[in-house]
Design an enzyme around this catalytic site. Structure first.
Site, PDB file in Angstrom:
ATOM      1  N   ARG A  35       0.809  -1.219   0.000  1.00  0.00           N
ATOM      2  CA  ARG A  35       0.000   0.000   0.000  1.00  0.00           C
ATOM      3  C   ARG A  35       0.844   1.271   0.000  1.00  0.00           C
ATOM      4  NH1 ARG A  35      -2.886  -3.815   2.611  1.00  0.00           N
ATOM      5  NH2 ARG A  35      -2.029  -3.274   4.654  1.00  0.00           N
TER       6      ARG A  35
ATOM      7  N   GLU B 296       2.132  -6.401  12.980  1.00  0.00           N
ATOM      8  CA  GLU B 296       1.020  -6.492  13.939  1.00  0.00           C
ATOM      9  C   GLU B 296       0.380  -7.877  13.796  1.00  0.00           C
ATOM     10  OE1 GLU B 296      -2.042  -3.625  13.215  1.00  0.00           O
ATOM     11  OE2 GLU B 296      -3.012  -3.971  15.130  1.00  0.00           O
TER      12      GLU B 296
HETATM   13  P1  AMP Z   1       3.654  -2.310  11.627  1.00  0.00           P
HETATM   14  O1  AMP Z   1       4.915  -2.905  11.062  1.00  0.00           O
HETATM   15  O2  AMP Z   1       3.133  -3.088  12.785  1.00  0.00           O
HETATM   16  O3  AMP Z   1       3.828  -0.837  11.924  1.00  0.00           O
HETATM   17  O4  AMP Z   1       2.524  -2.465  10.520  1.00  0.00           O
HETATM   18  C1  AMP Z   1       2.483  -1.593   9.430  1.00  0.00           C
HETATM   19  C2  AMP Z   1       2.243  -2.321   8.149  1.00  0.00           C
HETATM   20  O5  AMP Z   1       1.218  -3.298   8.266  1.00  0.00           O
HETATM   21  C3  AMP Z   1       1.803  -1.367   7.075  1.00  0.00           C
HETATM   22  O6  AMP Z   1       2.412  -1.772   5.849  1.00  0.00           O
HETATM   23  C4  AMP Z   1       0.295  -1.527   7.015  1.00  0.00           C
HETATM   24  O7  AMP Z   1      -0.151  -1.517   5.685  1.00  0.00           O
HETATM   25  C5  AMP Z   1       0.009  -2.849   7.688  1.00  0.00           C
HETATM   26  N1  AMP Z   1      -0.948  -2.751   8.800  1.00  0.00           N
HETATM   27  C6  AMP Z   1      -0.700  -3.020  10.104  1.00  0.00           C
HETATM   28  N2  AMP Z   1      -1.785  -2.885  10.852  1.00  0.00           N
HETATM   29  C7  AMP Z   1      -2.761  -2.486  10.007  1.00  0.00           C
HETATM   30  C8  AMP Z   1      -4.136  -2.160  10.191  1.00  0.00           C
HETATM   31  N3  AMP Z   1      -4.727  -2.215  11.395  1.00  0.00           N
HETATM   32  N4  AMP Z   1      -4.843  -1.776   9.107  1.00  0.00           N
HETATM   33  C9  AMP Z   1      -4.260  -1.712   7.891  1.00  0.00           C
HETATM   34  N5  AMP Z   1      -2.967  -2.010   7.664  1.00  0.00           N
HETATM   35  C10 AMP Z   1      -2.228  -2.396   8.700  1.00  0.00           C
END
Ligand code: AMP
Length: 176
Positions: free
Chosen positions: A64, A101
């Site tokens: 994205r 996550e």
């Molecule tokens: P993080 O590495 O935990 O900061 O997660 C960020 C990445 O995971 C980004 O590339 C987001 O597109 C995706 N992501 C994580 N959590 C979500 C969420 N609740 N909704 C949409 N995309 C998420």
């Protein structure tokens, strides 16, 4: 002029409970992408604080981050670097593994994507735990880049993603 306000665009993001697994509230940005002019407006907003920072490369994170990285790179007069999941890039890469996550993954960039000393901006859609941006930052540093900051649409506050990024300037348009 797009005629959008940040508040209007925020209203287009759709919450999807329990996707892709139970307990995750997924932020679906596809209605934003589908609204004529909204993408351009957001790229403008993401790029704004970095206009005079001498950014040479925008690293956009699969998948994205790609939607926004292109427009931000264009506005900053910078090159676009795709940061991809393992096995997608055709040439020699550097790699970094990270925790999401929801799940685990490996990110890669081409070895010649950034030259030593080049100023880099990281782009993604959502900042959750910060693991993804941290891995992208580490890739830029491995190649000798100077990471000037990161920009995302949305920050999920309670996950404290900024803490994983050791004081890196992070520009987000909304927090939830
Ligand atoms: P993080 O590495 O935990 O900061 O997660 C960020 C990445 O995971 C980004 O590339 C987001 O597109 C995706 N992501 C994580 N959590 C979500 C969420 N609740 N909704 C949409 N995309 C998420």
């Amino acid at each position: 002029m797009s005629g959008y306000s940040l508040e209007q665009v925020r209203g287009l993001i759709r919450d999807i409970p329990d996707f892709p697994k139970k307990g995750i509230l997924f932020k679906d940005i596809t209605p934003v992408l589908a609204s004529p002019g909204a993408l351009s407006f957001l790229c403008e907003q993401l790029a704004k604080p970095f206009q005079s920072k001498g950014i040479k490369k925008v690293m956009a994170i699969e998948s994205r981050g790609f939607f926004f990285g292109t427009g931000v790179a264009e506005r900053l007069g910078a090159g676009l670097i795709p940061v991809r999941k393992a096995g997608k890039l055709p040439w020699q890469t550097v790699q970094e593994s990270y925790a999401l996550e929801y799940g685990e993954a490996v990110l890669e960039v081409h070895r010649d994507a950034i030259s030593a000393g080049e100023k880099v901006l990281l782009i993604d859609d959502v900042l959750a735990t910060g693991g993804t941006l941290r891995a992208a930052k580490s890739l830029a540093l491995q190649l000798g880049g100077e990471v000037m900051g990161a920009a995302c649409l949305l920050e999920i506050d309670f996950l404290k993603g900024r803490r994983a990024l050791d004081g890196l300037p992070i520009h987000t348009l909304w927090s939830v």
